[in-house]
Write a protein that holds these residues in place. Structure first.
Motif, PDB file in Angstrom:
ATOM      1  N   ALA A 139       0.830  -1.207   0.000  1.00  0.00           N
ATOM      2  CA  ALA A 139       0.000   0.000   0.000  1.00  0.00           C
ATOM      3  C   ALA A 139       0.865   1.257   0.000  1.00  0.00           C
ATOM      4  O   ALA A 139       0.549   2.244  -0.697  1.00  0.00           O
ATOM      5  CB  ALA A 139      -0.929  -0.011   1.215  1.00  0.00           C
ATOM      6  N   LEU A 140       1.975   1.259   0.763  1.00  0.00           N
ATOM      7  CA  LEU A 140       2.870   2.415   0.776  1.00  0.00           C
ATOM      8  C   LEU A 140       3.496   2.653  -0.599  1.00  0.00           C
ATOM      9  O   LEU A 140       3.596   3.790  -1.062  1.00  0.00           O
ATOM     10  CB  LEU A 140       3.964   2.216   1.820  1.00  0.00           C
ATOM     11  CG  LEU A 140       3.570   2.401   3.286  1.00  0.00           C
ATOM     12  CD1 LEU A 140       4.721   2.013   4.186  1.00  0.00           C
ATOM     13  CD2 LEU A 140       3.147   3.836   3.549  1.00  0.00           C
ATOM     14  N   LYS A 141       3.909   1.575  -1.260  1.00  0.00           N
ATOM     15  CA  LYS A 141       4.512   1.713  -2.582  1.00  0.00           C
ATOM     16  C   LYS A 141       3.498   2.216  -3.603  1.00  0.00           C
ATOM     17  O   LYS A 141       3.843   2.977  -4.516  1.00  0.00           O
ATOM     18  CB  LYS A 141       5.088   0.376  -3.038  1.00  0.00           C
ATOM     19  CG  LYS A 141       6.277  -0.089  -2.207  1.00  0.00           C
ATOM     20  CD  LYS A 141       6.751  -1.455  -2.636  1.00  0.00           C
ATOM     21  CE  LYS A 141       7.900  -1.942  -1.762  1.00  0.00           C
ATOM     22  NZ  LYS A 141       8.357  -3.306  -2.144  1.00  0.00           N
ATOM     23  N   ALA A 142       2.223   1.786  -3.445  1.00  0.00           N
ATOM     24  CA  ALA A 142       1.193   2.222  -4.391  1.00  0.00           C
ATOM     25  C   ALA A 142       0.866   3.702  -4.221  1.00  0.00           C
ATOM     26  O   ALA A 142       0.587   4.403  -5.203  1.00  0.00           O
ATOM     27  CB  ALA A 142      -0.067   1.381  -4.206  1.00  0.00           C
ATOM     28  N   LYS A 143       0.914   4.203  -2.976  1.00  0.00           N
ATOM     29  CA  LYS A 143       0.573   5.611  -2.732  1.00  0.00           C
ATOM     30  C   LYS A 143       1.763   6.553  -2.839  1.00  0.00           C
ATOM     31  O   LYS A 143       1.594   7.771  -2.736  1.00  0.00           O
ATOM     32  CB  LYS A 143      -0.038   5.746  -1.325  1.00  0.00           C
ATOM     33  CG  LYS A 143      -1.368   5.053  -1.146  1.00  0.00           C
ATOM     34  CD  LYS A 143      -2.013   5.403   0.169  1.00  0.00           C
ATOM     35  CE  LYS A 143      -1.177   4.978   1.346  1.00  0.00           C
ATOM     36  NZ  LYS A 143      -1.845   5.262   2.643  1.00  0.00           N
ATOM     37  N   PHE A 144       2.958   5.996  -3.031  1.00  0.00           N
ATOM     38  CA  PHE A 144       4.155   6.831  -3.021  1.00  0.00           C
ATOM     39  C   PHE A 144       4.183   7.761  -4.232  1.00  0.00           C
ATOM     40  O   PHE A 144       3.859   7.363  -5.363  1.00  0.00           O
ATOM     41  CB  PHE A 144       5.404   5.958  -3.028  1.00  0.00           C
ATOM     42  CG  PHE A 144       6.686   6.732  -2.878  1.00  0.00           C
ATOM     43  CD1 PHE A 144       7.002   7.332  -1.679  1.00  0.00           C
ATOM     44  CD2 PHE A 144       7.556   6.865  -3.939  1.00  0.00           C
ATOM     45  CE1 PHE A 144       8.172   8.049  -1.536  1.00  0.00           C
ATOM     46  CE2 PHE A 144       8.723   7.574  -3.805  1.00  0.00           C
ATOM     47  CZ  PHE A 144       9.036   8.168  -2.597  1.00  0.00           C
ATOM     48  N   GLN A 145       4.574   9.008  -4.007  1.00  0.00           N
ATOM     49  CA  GLN A 145       4.654   9.996  -5.085  1.00  0.00           C
ATOM     50  C   GLN A 145       5.953   9.770  -5.866  1.00  0.00           C
ATOM     51  O   GLN A 145       7.039  10.025  -5.370  1.00  0.00           O
ATOM     52  CB  GLN A 145       4.618  11.412  -4.524  1.00  0.00           C
ATOM     53  CG  GLN A 145       3.385  11.728  -3.682  1.00  0.00           C
ATOM     54  CD  GLN A 145       3.427  13.118  -3.088  1.00  0.00           C
ATOM     55  OE1 GLN A 145       4.248  13.934  -3.463  1.00  0.00           O
ATOM     56  NE2 GLN A 145       2.527  13.389  -2.162  1.00  0.00           N
TER      57      GLN A 145
END
Length: 286
Positions: A139-145
């Motif tokens: 989830a963090l990788k998907a939301k990372f800018q």
């Protein structure tokens, strides 16, 4: 001629003791196996005798069946008790799986639940925690800018691992405009450039931000700044492009301060300079 060698005699006694212990272990294991075989033979004799009695007492037209003791199967609990929020809390306070199992089981008992309905063991708790960690990481990788220029940070100092003799590299971080993200904590066996560069490159490849790296922030050790086998040179070769080198300002200023000290007071190889150690206790009065 020269008397008895006490050291050699002591070694011989130790060898004899080890042989005696080995023989005792072998005898006990053989007796244990013999007892198990005897018990199995008794069970077979009893089962065969019970089968014969059943065939004698039964009619000729009926089919004989083996009579054995009915054992109830123990039903294992299937309810999971580690939601994502609890898994995150356990990771934050660095609680082990075994301690978490004890606390959760006692809490369930105090609330009136039957703990046999839950999956409460170290392996299941560990699997659930790992599952939640992988989900949170995805989830963090998907939301990372990933559409802004970034600076990659790493350090050449190694921290000893807690549970083994391995070494753990300090965290690999990226920063940018409104971004400060921990990528990973790489496990390394040494602090050389050949070991650090693949770890840093693997982290940025895993997060798919290779093209967004514009600069590199590092300390001024030779493992990072070496022109042939330094981490910066090897990382640029893996990326395929040159990147801006942003050496740590504290380490850079140490070079200037060291040069100024050598000009003013001369070079020294002592770990402590006498003029500074004498001035240190007087500093509170200045």
């Amino acid at each position: 001629m020269v008397g008895r060698d006490e050291k050699l005699a002591g070694k011989e006694k130790q060898v004899v003791k080890r042989l005696e212990k080995t023989l005792v272990r072998q005898q006990t294991s053989e007796e244990r196996e013999k007892g198990q075989n005897d018990s199995k033979m008794k069970e077979m004799i009893l089962s065969s005798s019970s089968d014969e009695e059943d065939t004698d007492n039964g009619d000729d037209d009926t089919v004989s069946c083996k009579a054995g003791p009915t054992q109830e199967k123990i039903q294992r609990g299937r309810k999971a008790v580690i939601p994502p929020e609890l898994a995150t809390t356990l990771d934050r306070i660095k609680m082990s799986d075994r301690k978490a199992m004890f606390i959760i089981s006692e809490t369930a008992k105090s609330l009136g639940h039957n703990i046999t309905d839950f999956t409460l063991n170290c392996d299941s708790i560990h699997r659930l925690r790992m599952k939640h960690q992988s989900v949170q990481s995805a989830a963090l990788k998907a939301k990372f800018q990933d559409n802004i220029p970034l600076v990659i940070h790493w350090n050449g100092k190694l921290i000893a691992y807690l549970t083994s003799k391995e070494q753990v590299e300090q965290p690999i971080i990226v920063s940018g405009k409104g971004v400060f993200q921990l990528l990973t904590v790489a496990k390394l066996t040494s602090g050389t450039g050949e070991a650090q560069a693949p770890a840093v490159y693997s982290a940025i490849e895993d997060w798919c931000i290779t093209e967004n790296i514009r600069a590199m922030c590092f300390d001024t050790t030779s493992s990072n700044t070496g022109r042939l086998a330094g981490t910066c040179v090897l990382l640029e070769q893996k990326i395929g492009k040159e990147r801006l080198s942003l050496a740590c300002r504290h380490h850079v200023m140490e070079l200037f301060i060291g040069a100024a000290f050598e000009v003013c007071l001369g070079s020294t190889s002592a770990p402590q300079v006498q003029i500074f150690t004498g001035f240190q206790p007087y500093w509170m009065f200045v």
